[in-house]
Enzyme design. Structure first.
Site, PDB file in Angstrom:
ATOM      1  N   ASP A   1     -11.773  -6.242   3.289  1.00 55.02           N
ATOM      2  CA  ASP A   1     -10.397  -5.822   3.554  1.00 55.02           C
ATOM      3  C   ASP A   1     -10.447  -4.465   4.253  1.00 55.02           C
ATOM      4  O   ASP A   1     -10.570  -3.424   3.604  1.00 55.02           O
ATOM      5  CB  ASP A   1      -9.594  -5.740   2.256  1.00 55.02           C
ATOM      6  CG  ASP A   1      -8.135  -5.361   2.532  1.00 55.02           C
ATOM      7  OD1 ASP A   1      -7.838  -4.957   3.670  1.00 55.02           O
ATOM      8  OD2 ASP A   1      -7.314  -5.458   1.605  1.00 55.02           O
TER       9      ASP A   1
ATOM     10  N   HIS B   1      -6.500   2.189   3.448  1.00 56.46           N
ATOM     11  CA  HIS B   1      -7.446   2.551   2.392  1.00 56.46           C
ATOM     12  C   HIS B   1      -8.551   3.491   2.860  1.00 56.46           C
ATOM     13  O   HIS B   1      -9.426   3.845   2.077  1.00 56.46           O
ATOM     14  CB  HIS B   1      -8.060   1.264   1.814  1.00 56.46           C
ATOM     15  CG  HIS B   1      -7.048   0.239   1.459  1.00 56.46           C
ATOM     16  ND1 HIS B   1      -6.150   0.411   0.434  1.00 56.46           N
ATOM     17  CD2 HIS B   1      -6.738  -0.963   2.031  1.00 56.46           C
ATOM     18  CE1 HIS B   1      -5.348  -0.651   0.366  1.00 56.46           C
ATOM     19  NE2 HIS B   1      -5.676  -1.498   1.319  1.00 56.46           N
TER      20      HIS B   1
ATOM     21  N   ILE C   1      -5.091   5.050  -0.195  1.00 58.33           N
ATOM     22  CA  ILE C   1      -4.958   4.517  -1.561  1.00 58.33           C
ATOM     23  C   ILE C   1      -6.004   3.420  -1.786  1.00 58.33           C
ATOM     24  O   ILE C   1      -6.564   2.861  -0.835  1.00 58.33           O
ATOM     25  CB  ILE C   1      -3.532   3.970  -1.836  1.00 58.33           C
ATOM     26  CG1 ILE C   1      -3.194   2.795  -0.895  1.00 58.33           C
ATOM     27  CG2 ILE C   1      -2.512   5.092  -1.698  1.00 58.33           C
ATOM     28  CD1 ILE C   1      -1.860   2.110  -1.243  1.00 58.33           C
TER      29      ILE C   1
ATOM     30  N   GLY D   1      -5.345  -2.810  -3.933  1.00 57.26           N
ATOM     31  CA  GLY D   1      -4.832  -3.357  -5.199  1.00 57.26           C
ATOM     32  C   GLY D   1      -5.858  -4.259  -5.865  1.00 57.26           C
ATOM     33  O   GLY D   1      -6.055  -4.220  -7.084  1.00 57.26           O
TER      34      GLY D   1
HETATM   35  C1  TC6 Z   1      -2.721  -8.156   0.646  1.00 54.44           C
HETATM   36  C2  TC6 Z   1      -3.715  -7.515   1.487  1.00 54.44           C
HETATM   37  C3  TC6 Z   1      -3.474  -6.055   1.773  1.00 54.44           C
HETATM   38  C4  TC6 Z   1      -3.655  -5.217   0.589  1.00 54.44           C
HETATM   39  C5  TC6 Z   1      -2.917  -4.080   0.455  1.00 54.44           C
HETATM   40  C6  TC6 Z   1      -3.089  -3.263  -0.726  1.00 54.44           C
HETATM   41  O1  TC6 Z   1      -4.011  -3.374  -1.481  1.00 54.44           O
HETATM   42  S1  TC6 Z   1      -1.829  -2.124  -1.026  1.00 54.44           S
HETATM   43  C7  TC6 Z   1      -2.289  -1.332  -2.546  1.00 54.44           C
HETATM   44  C8  TC6 Z   1      -1.916  -2.110  -3.746  1.00 54.44           C
HETATM   45  N1  TC6 Z   1      -0.507  -2.252  -3.940  1.00 54.44           N
HETATM   46  C9  TC6 Z   1       0.287  -1.211  -4.320  1.00 54.44           C
HETATM   47  O2  TC6 Z   1      -0.164  -0.101  -4.462  1.00 54.44           O
HETATM   48  C10 TC6 Z   1       1.741  -1.519  -4.579  1.00 54.44           C
HETATM   49  C11 TC6 Z   1       2.209  -0.901  -5.875  1.00 54.44           C
HETATM   50  N2  TC6 Z   1       3.586  -1.244  -6.147  1.00 54.44           N
HETATM   51  C12 TC6 Z   1       4.626  -0.579  -5.588  1.00 54.44           C
HETATM   52  O3  TC6 Z   1       4.444   0.409  -4.890  1.00 54.44           O
HETATM   53  C13 TC6 Z   1       6.034  -1.079  -5.861  1.00 54.44           C
HETATM   54  O4  TC6 Z   1       6.002  -1.909  -6.989  1.00 54.44           O
HETATM   55  C14 TC6 Z   1       6.625  -1.906  -4.667  1.00 54.44           C
HETATM   56  C15 TC6 Z   1       6.735  -0.971  -3.430  1.00 54.44           C
HETATM   57  C16 TC6 Z   1       5.730  -3.112  -4.335  1.00 54.44           C
HETATM   58  C17 TC6 Z   1       8.002  -2.392  -5.068  1.00 54.44           C
HETATM   59  O5  TC6 Z   1       8.739  -1.309  -5.492  1.00 54.44           O
HETATM   60  P1  TC6 Z   1      10.294  -1.192  -5.146  1.00 54.44           P
HETATM   61  O6  TC6 Z   1      10.792   0.000  -5.849  1.00 54.44           O
HETATM   62  O7  TC6 Z   1      10.468  -1.280  -3.668  1.00 54.44           O
HETATM   63  O8  TC6 Z   1      10.829  -2.538  -5.778  1.00 54.44           O
HETATM   64  P2  TC6 Z   1      12.037  -2.734  -6.826  1.00 54.44           P
HETATM   65  O9  TC6 Z   1      11.559  -2.376  -8.200  1.00 54.44           O
HETATM   66  O10 TC6 Z   1      13.270  -2.091  -6.304  1.00 54.44           O
HETATM   67  O11 TC6 Z   1      12.186  -4.320  -6.772  1.00 54.44           O
HETATM   68  C18 TC6 Z   1      12.659  -4.984  -5.608  1.00 54.44           C
HETATM   69  C19 TC6 Z   1      12.399  -6.461  -5.781  1.00 54.44           C
HETATM   70  O12 TC6 Z   1      10.995  -6.736  -5.590  1.00 54.44           O
HETATM   71  C20 TC6 Z   1      10.423  -7.269  -6.776  1.00 54.44           C
HETATM   72  N3  TC6 Z   1       9.148  -6.576  -6.986  1.00 54.44           N
HETATM   73  C21 TC6 Z   1       8.977  -5.282  -7.330  1.00 54.44           C
HETATM   74  N4  TC6 Z   1       7.663  -4.993  -7.393  1.00 54.44           N
HETATM   75  C22 TC6 Z   1       7.010  -6.133  -7.082  1.00 54.44           C
HETATM   76  C23 TC6 Z   1       5.637  -6.458  -7.004  1.00 54.44           C
HETATM   77  N5  TC6 Z   1       4.677  -5.576  -7.262  1.00 54.44           N
HETATM   78  N6  TC6 Z   1       5.300  -7.720  -6.675  1.00 54.44           N
HETATM   79  C24 TC6 Z   1       6.251  -8.636  -6.434  1.00 54.44           C
HETATM   80  N7  TC6 Z   1       7.582  -8.376  -6.499  1.00 54.44           N
HETATM   81  C25 TC6 Z   1       7.939  -7.142  -6.820  1.00 54.44           C
HETATM   82  C26 TC6 Z   1      11.396  -6.967  -7.901  1.00 54.44           C
HETATM   83  O13 TC6 Z   1      11.294  -7.943  -8.918  1.00 54.44           O
HETATM   84  C27 TC6 Z   1      12.724  -6.962  -7.180  1.00 54.44           C
HETATM   85  O14 TC6 Z   1      13.206  -8.287  -7.030  1.00 54.44           O
HETATM   86  P3  TC6 Z   1      14.502  -8.754  -7.873  1.00 54.44           P
HETATM   87  O15 TC6 Z   1      14.085  -8.591  -9.322  1.00 54.44           O
HETATM   88  O16 TC6 Z   1      15.561  -7.814  -7.443  1.00 54.44           O
HETATM   89  O17 TC6 Z   1      14.706 -10.172  -7.452  1.00 54.44           O
END
Ligand code: TC6
Length: 313
Positions: free
Chosen positions: A212, A217, A232, A235
């Protein structure tokens, strides 16, 4: 924080009906070992009794053992961006993409080398207004025997790409049972296990060698544009740490003890931080939550299902 566009225009039916071509790749022990080091195996003790087998032919064993979360790499083996750019009409800014959730089923013990065929489909698409969530499901087969090895379902959170629904009801489609991926509630009682570990500063630079290569990252400038102070951790690297902690503390170090794994990424993790994983046994499930010690914030929660209920806890 980056400014986010909030009104995307695309045809959801076109996205969910997209057919990805089948893809094949092979991996070997070197991949399994680099992955194990990428998720911190033996990082605290190079002679770790429970982990040397993932990186070295311990006691003259013919093969290294393979950590269960190694299979998360399979969807990345052919394309590092999980094929999202191949989906017609899906508009998003790759710099704002975050990994939301991962669900994994493991059907067979994972060999330390194999020739694998992937089939990938769109399993879900949801308009969250400020974001679009797309879910890609990849089933991986051992090419020689034709047996299914594992399934990965990746939930990708595309910040700024929501608002595409044309009707008053936000668009939501999933082709799988909702109980498989619902966020877990963390039990109130004391956890059965608490496992703490510090992530190395260079961990994301090592983990990316497993396939990845997203600059989020590794590149400070890209990380800043995406809204973070510095690069960061992937995940899936955090998930690897948590599941490795579970395998060593709940499964007596047996990497084949898990049937399925689910994790929701709650908050980003910076390399160099310390992870505290708490685990609660609930029948054949182990529920877990991982916190960053320095910020006292939960960053990941989920569960694993176990083949056998542990007797020692
Ligand atoms: C893939 C390959 C690339 C890899 C990249 C990485 O590794 S990146 C590094 C690794 N990853 C990270 O570091 C990411 C860490 N996570 C974050 O930063 C935050 O959780 C976010 C930005 C994903 C969402 O935050 P926010 O404040 O914008 O969201 P909110 O609370 O306002 O909810 C809005 C809606 O979305 C829903 N929902 C919420 N969260 C999730 C979720 N995780 N999952 C699924 N769904 C989720 C929630 O249920 C709600 O729906 P509802 O209920 O209304 O129908």
């Amino acid at each position: 924080m980056a400014s986010l566009r909030v009104k995307a225009q695309f045809d959801p039916e076109l996205v969910i009906s997209h057919k990805f071509p089948e893809d094949s790749f092979s991996y070997n022990e070197r991949d399994a070992v680099i992955y194990a080091l990428g998720i911190g195996a033996c990082s605290g003790d190079a002679a770790d009794e429970k982990e040397l087998k993932y990186v070295y032919h311990r006691d003259g064993e013919e093969n290294v053992q393979v950590l269960p979360t190694f299979v998360v790499l399979f969807p990345f083996k052919t394309k590092s961006d999980l094929l999202l750019h191949d989906v017609p009409g899906l508009e998003f800014d790759p710099k704002l993409l975050l990994h939301g959730q991962q669900y994994i089923e493991i059907y067979k013990p994972i060999p330390s080398s194999c020739y694998v065929k992937n089939t990938t489909t769109v399993a879900g698409l949801h308009d969250k207004g400020k974001a679009t969530i797309i879910e890609l499901e990849t089933v991986s087969y051992a090419k020689k025997s034709g047996e299914a090895l594992c399934m990965n379902r990746s939930t990708i959170y595309l910040r700024g790409a929501g608002g595409f629904s044309k009707s008053s009801q936000p668009y939501s489609y999933a082709n799988y049972p909702s109980h498989q991926v619902s966020p877990v509630s963390v039990p109130k009682q004391k956890p059965s296990v608490i496992y703490e570990e510090q992530i190395q500063q260079s961990q994301a630079l090592l983990y990316r060698l497993s396939g990845d290569y997203n600059p989020l990252h590794s590149d400070p400038m890209v990380a800043r544009i995406a809204g973070f102070n510095r690069p960061i951790l992937h995940g899936l690297c955090t998930l690897g740490y948590a599941v490795r902690a579970i395998v060593r503390s709940i499964c007596d170090g047996d990497p084949t003890a898990l049937r399925s794994i689910f994790g929701r990424f709650l908050l980003h993790v910076y390399p160099g931080e310390s992870l505290i994983t708490e685990v609660w046994i609930d029948g054949s499930r182990a529920i877990f939550q991982t916190k960053v010690k320095e910020r006292n914030r939960a960053v990941l929660s989920g569960y694993v299902t176990l083949k056998n209920i542990p007797s020692s806890l």
